[in-house]
Design a protein around this motif. Sequence first.
Motif, mmCIF file in Angstrom:
data_model
loop_
_atom_site.group_PDB
_atom_site.id
_atom_site.type_symbol
_atom_site.label_atom_id
_atom_site.label_comp_id
_atom_site.label_asym_id
_atom_site.label_seq_id
_atom_site.Cartn_x
_atom_site.Cartn_y
_atom_site.Cartn_z
ATOM 1 N N VAL A 183 -21.283 2.478 -1.138
ATOM 2 C CA VAL A 183 -20.269 1.491 -1.478
ATOM 3 C C VAL A 183 -20.905 0.437 -2.381
ATOM 4 O O VAL A 183 -21.819 -0.264 -1.978
ATOM 5 N N GLU A 184 -20.420 0.350 -3.613
ATOM 6 C CA GLU A 184 -20.896 -0.688 -4.522
ATOM 7 C C GLU A 184 -20.102 -1.970 -4.350
ATOM 8 O O GLU A 184 -20.647 -3.060 -4.382
ATOM 9 N N GLN A 185 -18.797 -1.817 -4.200
ATOM 10 C CA GLN A 185 -17.921 -2.982 -4.046
ATOM 11 C C GLN A 185 -16.714 -2.563 -3.208
ATOM 12 O O GLN A 185 -16.172 -1.476 -3.398
ATOM 13 N N LEU A 186 -16.298 -3.423 -2.297
ATOM 14 C CA LEU A 186 -15.131 -3.146 -1.466
ATOM 15 C C LEU A 186 -14.511 -4.471 -1.057
ATOM 16 O O LEU A 186 -15.183 -5.308 -0.460
ATOM 17 N N GLU A 187 -13.256 -4.667 -1.417
ATOM 18 C CA GLU A 187 -12.601 -5.926 -1.078
ATOM 19 C C GLU A 187 -11.099 -5.748 -0.914
ATOM 20 O O GLU A 187 -10.516 -4.801 -1.442
ATOM 21 N N THR A 188 -10.505 -6.650 -0.167
ATOM 22 C CA THR A 188 -9.064 -6.665 0.027
ATOM 23 C C THR A 188 -8.466 -7.704 -0.901
ATOM 24 O O THR A 188 -8.892 -8.852 -0.908
ATOM 25 N N HIS A 189 -7.496 -7.284 -1.696
ATOM 26 C CA HIS A 189 -6.786 -8.197 -2.594
ATOM 27 C C HIS A 189 -5.491 -8.626 -1.918
ATOM 28 O O HIS A 189 -4.848 -7.826 -1.241
ATOM 29 N N ARG A 190 -5.131 -9.865 -2.126
ATOM 30 C CA ARG A 190 -3.901 -10.395 -1.547
ATOM 31 C C ARG A 190 -3.075 -11.047 -2.652
ATOM 32 O O ARG A 190 -3.612 -11.765 -3.483
ATOM 33 N N ARG A 191 -1.776 -10.772 -2.631
ATOM 34 C CA ARG A 191 -0.903 -11.377 -3.617
ATOM 35 C C ARG A 191 0.460 -11.634 -2.982
ATOM 36 O O ARG A 191 0.970 -10.808 -2.233
ATOM 37 N N ARG A 192 1.027 -12.759 -3.309
ATOM 38 C CA ARG A 192 2.380 -13.083 -2.850
ATOM 39 C C ARG A 192 3.334 -12.844 -4.005
ATOM 40 O O ARG A 192 3.128 -13.340 -5.114
ATOM 41 N N GLU A 199 16.795 -12.514 -4.029
ATOM 42 C CA GLU A 199 17.064 -12.460 -2.589
ATOM 43 C C GLU A 199 16.528 -13.683 -1.851
ATOM 44 O O GLU A 199 16.875 -13.912 -0.700
ATOM 45 N N GLY A 200 15.624 -14.415 -2.495
ATOM 46 C CA GLY A 200 15.121 -15.660 -1.916
ATOM 47 C C GLY A 200 14.065 -15.493 -0.837
ATOM 48 O O GLY A 200 14.058 -16.239 0.135
ATOM 49 N N TYR A 201 13.168 -14.514 -0.992
ATOM 50 C CA TYR A 201 12.103 -14.379 -0.001
ATOM 51 C C TYR A 201 10.795 -13.968 -0.674
ATOM 52 O O TYR A 201 10.784 -13.491 -1.809
ATOM 53 N N ASP A 202 9.702 -14.187 0.052
ATOM 54 C CA ASP A 202 8.373 -13.827 -0.420
ATOM 55 C C ASP A 202 7.916 -12.537 0.239
ATOM 56 O O ASP A 202 8.218 -12.291 1.403
ATOM 57 N N MET A 203 7.179 -11.739 -0.520
ATOM 58 C CA MET A 203 6.576 -10.517 0.018
ATOM 59 C C MET A 203 5.072 -10.663 -0.139
ATOM 60 O O MET A 203 4.586 -11.010 -1.216
ATOM 61 N N HIS A 204 4.359 -10.440 0.928
ATOM 62 C CA HIS A 204 2.906 -10.538 0.898
ATOM 63 C C HIS A 204 2.334 -9.140 0.717
ATOM 64 O O HIS A 204 2.511 -8.277 1.566
ATOM 65 N N ARG A 205 1.674 -8.915 -0.414
ATOM 66 C CA ARG A 205 1.115 -7.612 -0.742
ATOM 67 C C ARG A 205 -0.397 -7.659 -0.564
ATOM 68 O O ARG A 205 -1.042 -8.627 -0.963
ATOM 69 N N ARG A 206 -0.955 -6.621 0.015
ATOM 70 C CA ARG A 206 -2.401 -6.499 0.201
ATOM 71 C C ARG A 206 -2.813 -5.075 -0.125
ATOM 72 O O ARG A 206 -2.096 -4.137 0.175
#
Length: 80
Positions: free
Chosen positions: A43-52, A58-65
Amino acid sequence: LKMAEPKGHKISDNFYVRKDGTRAYYFAEDEVRSLFEQAGFEVEQLETHRRRVRNRKEGYDMHRRWVQGTFVKSTQTVSL
């Protein structure tokens, strides 16, 4: 982390059926690391990305990972 899938769509832990019938499995970083190391990769690099992501209509947020990594085939022999 709470999954947005309705009741009845969960097959098992981290494993779901989407509305279109496809299956989705949600991996944690340690699972990905273990799978690749067992397959003989380093493993050279491993990370979790998070984006809203905001759905303005529709007026709501979705949390993507998502988990993203860089792996190199190990030069050492792996015995399974």
